[in-house]
Design a protein around this motif. Structure first.
Motif, short mmCIF file in Angstrom:
data_model
loop_
_atom_site.label_atom_id
_atom_site.label_comp_id
_atom_site.label_asym_id
_atom_site.label_seq_id
_atom_site.Cartn_x
_atom_site.Cartn_y
_atom_site.Cartn_z
N ALA A 28 0.81 -1.22 0.00
CA ALA A 28 0.00 0.00 0.00
C ALA A 28 0.85 1.27 0.00
N ALA A 29 2.13 1.15 0.33
CA ALA A 29 3.00 2.32 0.47
C ALA A 29 3.55 2.78 -0.87
N ASP A 30 3.81 4.08 -0.96
CA ASP A 30 4.51 4.63 -2.12
C ASP A 30 6.02 4.45 -1.99
N VAL A 31 6.50 4.45 -0.74
CA VAL A 31 7.92 4.32 -0.45
C VAL A 31 8.08 3.43 0.77
N VAL A 32 8.99 2.47 0.70
CA VAL A 32 9.34 1.62 1.84
C VAL A 32 10.77 1.94 2.23
N VAL A 33 10.98 2.19 3.52
CA VAL A 33 12.30 2.50 4.07
C VAL A 33 12.69 1.36 5.02
N HIS A 34 13.90 0.84 4.84
CA HIS A 34 14.42 -0.21 5.73
C HIS A 34 15.76 0.26 6.27
N ALA A 35 15.84 0.36 7.61
CA ALA A 35 17.04 0.90 8.26
C ALA A 35 18.00 -0.19 8.74
N GLY A 36 18.17 -1.23 7.96
CA GLY A 36 19.23 -2.19 8.20
C GLY A 36 18.91 -3.36 9.10
N ASP A 37 19.84 -4.31 9.10
CA ASP A 37 19.73 -5.63 9.73
C ASP A 37 18.64 -6.46 9.05
N TRP A 38 18.86 -6.62 7.75
CA TRP A 38 18.03 -7.50 6.92
C TRP A 38 18.39 -8.95 7.22
N VAL A 39 19.68 -9.23 7.32
CA VAL A 39 20.36 -10.52 7.57
C VAL A 39 20.55 -11.33 6.30
N GLU A 40 19.53 -11.54 5.50
CA GLU A 40 19.67 -12.32 4.27
C GLU A 40 19.22 -11.50 3.06
N VAL A 41 19.91 -11.66 1.96
CA VAL A 41 19.63 -10.90 0.74
C VAL A 41 18.26 -11.23 0.15
N GLU A 42 17.70 -12.37 0.47
CA GLU A 42 16.39 -12.75 -0.06
C GLU A 42 15.29 -11.76 0.34
N LEU A 43 15.39 -11.19 1.54
CA LEU A 43 14.38 -10.21 1.94
C LEU A 43 14.53 -8.93 1.11
N LEU A 44 15.74 -8.52 0.84
CA LEU A 44 15.96 -7.36 -0.03
C LEU A 44 15.34 -7.62 -1.41
N ASP A 45 15.58 -8.80 -1.96
CA ASP A 45 15.00 -9.15 -3.25
C ASP A 45 13.48 -9.11 -3.21
N ALA A 46 12.90 -9.67 -2.15
CA ALA A 46 11.44 -9.71 -2.03
C ALA A 46 10.86 -8.30 -1.90
N LEU A 47 11.50 -7.45 -1.11
CA LEU A 47 11.00 -6.08 -0.96
C LEU A 47 11.16 -5.29 -2.26
N GLU A 48 12.25 -5.50 -2.96
CA GLU A 48 12.42 -4.82 -4.25
C GLU A 48 11.32 -5.24 -5.22
N GLY A 49 10.88 -6.48 -5.13
CA GLY A 49 9.84 -6.96 -6.02
C GLY A 49 8.43 -6.50 -5.66
N ARG A 50 8.23 -6.15 -4.40
CA ARG A 50 6.86 -5.81 -3.95
C ARG A 50 6.67 -4.34 -3.59
N ALA A 51 7.73 -3.61 -3.34
CA ALA A 51 7.62 -2.19 -2.97
C ALA A 51 7.63 -1.33 -4.22
N ALA A 52 6.81 -0.28 -4.21
CA ALA A 52 6.83 0.66 -5.33
C ALA A 52 8.18 1.35 -5.43
N ARG A 53 8.75 1.73 -4.30
CA ARG A 53 10.09 2.33 -4.22
C ARG A 53 10.69 1.90 -2.89
#
Length: 168
Positions: A28-53
């Motif tokens: 639902a967001a126009d922008v998603v901000v993540h301030a670190g400690d993802w731990v695994e790159v798969e979450l970054l990939d998933a957020l890049e695929g689902r977040a508008a920005r």
């Protein structure tokens, strides 16, 4: 611009995935901000695929693969708001003064690391926001994330969201 802020997700160490409520907020967001400690790159990939920005930085628990794709400090303008994102800001004592000195050309600084929600404004007008953690509440009563609206150079409607405990 609707902004969703999260940090310290620690996926899959603390949770297998983000809570469904948070995924719905991501979409639902126009922008998603993540301030670190993802731990695994798969979450970054998933957020890049689902977040508008997506705007994010790496944290102290993020290895080489995440550090290769994310900055230590991310900067962006969102709805006219000058935003910076960093994982660690040091001890709570003196935080406002340190951050105001380190980020003089910033309106809002989103940070993580402590898993403790934080919302304060420095004497110079810098707003400091920590969304807590949506997956690891540590000593907090609930897992949390933040939402806000950025428009015309102002951040409004800042809201801390509490997530239901797993199994509840």
């Amino acid at each position: 611009m609707r902004i969703l802020m999260m940090a310290d997700t620690h996926v899959p160490k603390r949770a297998r995935d983000l809570p469904e409520q948070l995924w719905a907020a991501v979409e639902a967001a126009d922008v998603v901000v993540h301030a670190g400690d993802w731990v695994e790159v798969e979450l970054l990939d998933a957020l890049e695929g689902r977040a508008a920005r997506l705007i994010g930085c790496y944290g102290n628990n993020d290895g080489a693969a995440l550090r290769a794709r994310l900055p230590e400090v991310a900067r962006a303008e969102v709805g006219g708001v000058r935003l910076a994102v960093v994982h660690e800001t040091g001890a709570a004592a003196g935080r406002e003064e340190r951050c105001a000195a380190a980020f003089p050309d910033t309106d809002v600084l989103v940070f993580g690391h402590s898993h403790i929600p934080w919302d304060s404004t420095t004497a110079s007008g810098l707003r400091l926001l920590n969304p807590g953690s949506p997956t690891d509440r540590r000593r907090q009563p609930d897992c949390t994330y933040l939402t806000a609206v950025a428009a015309d150079g102002h951040l409004t409607e800042v809201r801390l969201h509490r997530l239901p405990r797993r199994g509840a």
